[in-house]
Design an enzyme around this catalytic site. Structure first.
Site, short mmCIF file in Angstrom:
data_model
loop_
_atom_site.label_atom_id
_atom_site.label_comp_id
_atom_site.label_asym_id
_atom_site.label_seq_id
_atom_site.Cartn_x
_atom_site.Cartn_y
_atom_site.Cartn_z
N LYS A 8 5.80 9.82 -9.81
CA LYS A 8 4.59 9.21 -9.59
C LYS A 8 3.46 10.21 -9.59
CE LYS A 8 1.76 5.65 -7.54
NZ LYS A 8 1.69 4.37 -6.74
N LYS B 230 5.25 7.40 -14.10
CA LYS B 230 3.84 7.06 -14.02
C LYS B 230 2.86 7.88 -13.83
CE LYS B 230 1.24 3.56 -11.05
NZ LYS B 230 1.16 3.27 -9.75
C1 PBG Z 1 0.02 1.43 -5.16
C2 PBG Z 1 0.13 1.40 -6.79
C3 PBG Z 1 -0.79 2.08 -7.52
C4 PBG Z 1 -0.42 1.60 -8.87
C5 PBG Z 1 0.61 0.98 -8.64
N1 PBG Z 1 1.01 0.66 -7.22
C6 PBG Z 1 -1.90 2.72 -7.33
C7 PBG Z 1 -1.94 4.04 -6.44
O1 PBG Z 1 -1.09 4.78 -6.42
O2 PBG Z 1 -3.09 4.41 -6.35
C8 PBG Z 1 -1.21 1.84 -10.01
C9 PBG Z 1 -1.01 0.89 -11.02
C10 PBG Z 1 -2.04 0.93 -12.37
O3 PBG Z 1 -2.96 2.06 -12.19
O4 PBG Z 1 -1.98 0.11 -13.16
N2 PBG Z 1 0.92 2.37 -4.62
#
Ligand code: PBG
Length: 331
Positions: A199, A253
C-alpha cells in the site's frame, strides 16, 4: 506491395466480434469484484459524496439494501468503511473496539439479512482517531508495536461481529502474523485475511478521506508507514512477509498507477492477488465522464479489464455495482 512482409496479418483475428471473442485472453466477470461501501448513522440515508459521483454514504439499512443488490448481481463480497461521528474520534481510536460501533452493526445487519455475501472490514485506526492516522501516536511518531496491539483488538471486535475477511490496511510491521494468531486463539480460524500488502503513500486517497471524514483531520502524511511510490522491489518484500505471516490474499493499492506491481506480485508468488482501484482513480474517470470527455461504460470496463490482464484475481472498485449491471445486461 513491395517491402511489406504480410506472412502474418494480426488484424485477421480482429475482423469480427466472434473472432475477437474467441482469442480474448482475459475476462471480467462479477466474480472479480469487491464493492467498497461507506456507512453512516441513521435510517434511510443516502448521502452523496462530492468527489465521488454516483457513490453515497449509506445508513445501515441502506447498506443492507446494497448487499441485496450486490448478491443479486453476483458480486461476491463487500468492503465496509464507517464514517464515524467526529465526537467519537479520539487520540487512541477507542471506538474501534466498541462492539456496537457503526461497522460492527453494519456487519451484523448484512450477515443476518444477506448471509450469502462475503463481508470484509478494514483494520486500521484512521476512521476512529482524532489525528486521522492509522496508528497510535507519540508526538509525531506513529508507534508500530503499540498499534499492532490495538489492531488485534479491532480485528477481534470485527470477527465477533461476524465479518468474513479482515483487511489490515495500516501497513504496520508484523501485524498479519499477530492478527492471525489472535484470531486463531479465539476460534476465528475461518476468518480470512486480505492484507493490504503493498500500500503506497498516495495522493489518490483524497476522495476516500472526504467520504469517511478523516481528510480534514489528518496531521501530516502517512509516508512513515505507507510505501514510497518510487519502489517496486520493496513491494515484493512486503508481500513476502504478509504471506509468510499467514495472509490468505494480498492486495496492491492504488490500482491503475501500480499495475506493474500487480504483475510482479502475481508472477512472483502466484497467490490470490487483488488491487484496489481507489477513490481518486474513480474520481478521475468520473470527472472526465461528467465533462463528456470519456464514455462512462467503456472507460469503466477498460480500467477493470486492465487489472485482470495484469494478473489480478479481483478488484476492489466503486464501479462494482455499475459494471456488474452492465455485465448482467450483456449475459
Ligand atoms: C485507511 C484506508 C484508506 C483507504 C482504504 N483504507 C485511506 C488511507 O490509507 O488514507 C483508501 C481507499 C480509497 O482511496 O478508495 N487505512
Amino acid at each position: 506491395m513491395a517491402g511489406l512482409d504480410l506472412t502474418h496479418r494480426p488484424r485477421r483475428l480482429r475482423r469480427a466480434e466472434w473472432s475477437r471473442r474467441l482469442v480474448r485472453e482475459t475476462v471480467l466477470t462479477a466474480n472479480d469484484l469487491i464493492w467498497p461501501i461507506f456507512v453512516i448513522e441513521g435510517q434511510g440515508q443516502r448521502e452523496p459524496i462530492g468527489s465521488m459521483p454516483m457513490v453515497h454514504r449509506l445508513s445501515v439499512d441502506e447498506a443492507v439494501r446494497a448487499a441485496v443488490r450486490a448478491r443479486d448481481l453476483g458480486i461476491p463480497a463487500l468492503a465496509l468503511f464507517p464514517n464515524t461521528d467526529p465526537t467519537l474520534r479520539d487520540e487512541k481510536g477507542a471506538e474501534a473496539f466498541n462492539e456496537n460501533n457503526l461497522v460492527c452493526r453494519a456487519v451484523r445487519a448484512i450477515r443476518k439479512e444477506v448471509p450469502e455475501i462475503g463481508v470484509m472490514t478494514d483494520v486500521a485506526l484512521d476512521p476512529y482517531t482524532s489525528h486521522g492516522h492509522d496508528g497510535l501516536m507519540r508526538g509525531d511518531e506513529i508507534l508500530n508495536d503499540e498499534t499492532v496491539e490495538a489492531l488485534i483488538r479491532q480485528a477481534l471486535n470485527q470477527a465477533r461481529a461476524g465479518c468474513d475477511i479482515v483487511a489490515p490496511s495500516d501497513m504496520m510491521d508484523g501485524r498479519i502474523g499477530a492478527i492471525r494468531a489472535a484470531l486463531d486463539k479465539e476460534g476465528f480460524e475461518q476468518v480470512q485475511i486480505m492484507a493490504y500488502a503493498a500500500k503506497y503513500a498516495s495522493a489518490f486517497y483524497g476522495p476516500f478521506r472526504e467520504a469517511v471524514g478523516s481528510g480534514g483531520l489528518l496531521r501530516g502524511d502517512k509516508r512513515t508507514y505507507q510505501m514510497d511510490p518510487a519502489n517496486s522491489d520493496e513491494a515484493l518484500r512486503e508481500v513476502a512477509l504478509d504471506l509468510e505471516q499467514g495472509a490468505d490474499m494480498v492486495m496492491v493499492k492504488p490500482g491503475l498507477p501500480y499495475l506493474d506491481i500487480c504483475r510482479r506480485v502475481k508472477d512472483e508468488f502466484g497467490a490470490p492477488t487483488f488491487a484496489y482501484q481507489v477513490s481518486g482513480e474513480y474520481a478521475m474517470i468520473m470527472a472526465a465522464v461528467e465533462r463528456g470527455w470519456l464514455d462512462h461504460e467503456k472507460a469503466m470496463v477498460e480500467s477493470l479489464v486492465a487489472f485482470k490482464r495484469a494478473g489480478c484475481d479481483g478488484v476492489l472498485t466503486y464501479f462494482a455495482p455499475f459494471v456488474a449491471e452492465k455485465l448482467a445486461r450483456q449475459a
